[in-house]
Design an enzyme around this catalytic site. Structure first.
Site, PDB file in Angstrom:
ATOM      1  N   PHE A  15     -25.623 -15.246  -0.815  1.00 55.63           N
ATOM      2  CA  PHE A  15     -24.562 -15.718  -1.716  1.00 55.63           C
ATOM      3  C   PHE A  15     -24.241 -14.616  -2.708  1.00 55.63           C
ATOM      4  O   PHE A  15     -25.122 -14.095  -3.379  1.00 55.63           O
ATOM      5  CB  PHE A  15     -24.976 -16.993  -2.467  1.00 55.63           C
ATOM      6  N   LYS A  64     -25.695 -14.096 -14.703  1.00 54.48           N
ATOM      7  CA  LYS A  64     -26.462 -15.298 -15.061  1.00 54.48           C
ATOM      8  C   LYS A  64     -27.303 -15.187 -16.347  1.00 54.48           C
ATOM      9  O   LYS A  64     -26.772 -15.378 -17.423  1.00 54.48           O
ATOM     10  CB  LYS A  64     -27.293 -15.756 -13.869  1.00 54.48           C
ATOM     11  N   ASP A 122     -28.146  -7.450  -5.116  1.00 54.36           N
ATOM     12  CA  ASP A 122     -27.545  -8.484  -5.962  1.00 54.36           C
ATOM     13  C   ASP A 122     -28.681  -9.177  -6.699  1.00 54.36           C
ATOM     14  O   ASP A 122     -29.408  -9.992  -6.126  1.00 54.36           O
ATOM     15  CB  ASP A 122     -26.753  -9.469  -5.093  1.00 54.36           C
TER      16      ASP A 122
HETATM   17  C1  LIG Z   1     -24.566 -17.153  -8.894  1.00 58.39           C
HETATM   18  C2  LIG Z   1     -24.587 -15.939  -8.055  1.00 58.39           C
HETATM   19  C3  LIG Z   1     -23.449 -15.125  -7.921  1.00 58.39           C
HETATM   20  C4  LIG Z   1     -22.122 -15.492  -8.519  1.00 58.39           C
HETATM   21  O1  LIG Z   1     -22.153 -15.473  -9.896  1.00 58.39           O
HETATM   22  P1  LIG Z   1     -20.899 -16.086 -10.714  1.00 58.39           P
HETATM   23  O2  LIG Z   1     -21.238 -15.751 -12.136  1.00 58.39           O
HETATM   24  O3  LIG Z   1     -20.884 -17.540 -10.425  1.00 58.39           O
HETATM   25  O4  LIG Z   1     -19.689 -15.405 -10.237  1.00 58.39           O
HETATM   26  C5  LIG Z   1     -23.571 -13.970  -7.188  1.00 58.39           C
HETATM   27  N1  LIG Z   1     -24.735 -13.628  -6.603  1.00 58.39           N
HETATM   28  C6  LIG Z   1     -25.840 -14.393  -6.705  1.00 58.39           C
HETATM   29  C7  LIG Z   1     -27.105 -13.940  -6.054  1.00 58.39           C
HETATM   30  C8  LIG Z   1     -25.801 -15.578  -7.414  1.00 58.39           C
HETATM   31  O5  LIG Z   1     -26.880 -16.359  -7.489  1.00 58.39           O
END
Ligand SMILES: *Cc1c(COP(=O)(O)O)cnc(C)c1O
Length: 394
Positions: free
Chosen positions: A138, A252, A223
């Site tokens: 994700f 986050k 990520d």
């Molecule tokens: C939540 C998340 C995103 C997206 O972040 P947003 O602030 O909602 O755009 C991207 N990568 C990972 C691994 C995430 O958990």
């Protein structure tokens, strides 16, 4: 009409909240939140990994308050102090040499994707622009980030997707190796897959990706939007593996509750983007950066990350004590935990909520726990008790 009922009248229905079942949260303090009826919940969702330092952490509140009165926003046409201080702290605590500021995880990954494409153009032949990502990953909801996301259900209805993404099996080095062509410019993975169901990478997999990238002149991008900022017991998840990426992204937890995203880059990768290539109006906003500076002070304080690792082990041990017939698998790294159950995950989540514990369920079977990193043993015991009850009755 009460407030919850107005939601579906005025807000586009992308979140599936239920007026009867979904709490209206009014106030938070430390690991707890309260709804409009005064009911208290132990919050093991933490705003999906945002409120990692608890709700309204006094140091974050103080930093935000004082910045609010001084300068709320300035364009990136000008210098602002909290932004430069934060950049220095991220760089001095990580493998990165330079950062780019934005406002969310998707935007941070979008920046990384643009950087990778330009890197391919400049440093490689054949217009190399393909990026290999993992199935079950994700990376966010913008069009490029959602294309990077290796879950077809998120693509459905939004085709055509962005060109140039290929998907390997997570933790299967060979499947990534097979996808590399002379058009590849980067590999992008989460060190711990979050939304996909909490799957930590194996050390050999990440080490192997590093070698593949070195051998083929590709950027390795991590990520760390969910697993970064102390969540795994290290400041950055990659430190658990002894593998340094060329680029990593954060969001986050970084702002302690305020929106902020970062793309951090090392070596050659740090000098690919030049004036005019990329920008963000709100990126590096002084208030968000002041919050993130306070977060850095908290997370780098002596003993903090050791506490996270200790609480992670303690919680995992508690989860191991749950009735065996209910548990299919437990996966965790630090305070990022996924419990795959034999039973109705949605029902367990609902029962936990009724009994004052907020947790999150992925795909009906995987309970995800992202407790605040300040959580203590008593609170973990309290959560484990509520969970055990819910598992018994669900
Ligand atoms: C939540 C998340 C995103 C997206 O972040 P947003 O602030 O909602 O755009 C991207 N990568 C990972 C691994 C995430 O958990």
């Amino acid at each position: 009409m009460d407030l919850q009922a107005q939601e579906s009248k005025y807000i586009i229905n992308t979140y599936n909240r239920q007026p009867q079942a979904t709490p209206l949260l009014m106030r938070g303090e430390g690991p707890y939140v309260w709804d409009d009826t005064g009911k208290r919940y132990l919050d093991f969702v933490s705003g999906l990994g945002v409120n990692s330092f608890g709700h309204c952490h006094p140091q974050v509140v103080e930093a935000v308050n004082s910045q609010l009165k001084q300068l709320m926003h300035a364009s990136n046409l000008y210098y602002t102090e909290p932004q430069i201080r934060l950049a220095e702290r991220i760089v001095s605590h990580s493998c990165a040499d330079k950062v780019f500021f934005c406002n969310s995880g998707a935007e941070a990954n979008e920046a990384a994707i643009k950087l990778a494409r330009k890197y391919g153009k400049i440093k490689k032949a054949n217009d190399a622009h393909e990026i290999i990502t993992a199935k079950r990953s994700f990376h966010g909801r913008t069009l490029a980030a959602i294309t990077a996301t290796g879950q077809p259900k998120y693509h459905k209805g939004f085709e055509p997707m962005v060109a140039g993404f290929r998907y390997g099996e997570f933790n299967d080095l060979e499947s990534f190796a097979r996808l590399i062509t002379d058009k590849t410019c980067a590999i992008l993975v989460e060190p711990v897959q979050g939304e996909g169901g909490v799957y930590p990478a194996e050390a050999d997999f990440l080490k192997g990706l590093r070698t593949l990238c070195d051998d083929h002149g590709l950027l390795l991008i991590f990520d760390e939007v969910q697993c970064g900022m102390g969540r795994t017991g290290k400041l950055f998840a990659y430190e658990n593996y002894g593998v340094e990426p060329d680029v990593f992204t954060l969001a986050k937890a970084l702002g302690g509750g305020l929106p902020i995203g970062v793309m951090a880059a090392k070596g050659e990768a740090a000098d690919i983007l030049v004036p005019g290539d990329h920008a963000s109006t709100f990126g590096g906003n002084p208030v968000a950066c002041a919050a993130a500076n306070a977060v850095f002070t908290i997370v780098t304080a002596k003993g903090f990350l050791e506490h996270v690792a200790e609480m992670g082990n303690y919680f995992a041990q508690k989860l191991c004590e749950l009735p065996r017939e209910k548990v299919v698998d437990l996966r965790s790294l630090g305070l990022m935990l996924g419990l795959e159950i034999n039973g109705d995950g949605a029902q367990v989540t609902k029962l936990c909520q009724e009994n004052g514990l907020l947790i999150n369920c992925i795909g009906g079977k995987i309970l995800r726990f992202l407790p605040p990193l300040i959580v203590n043993k008593e609170q973990i015991d309290e959560a484990a008790k509520i969970l055990q009850n819910a598992l018994t009755y669900a």
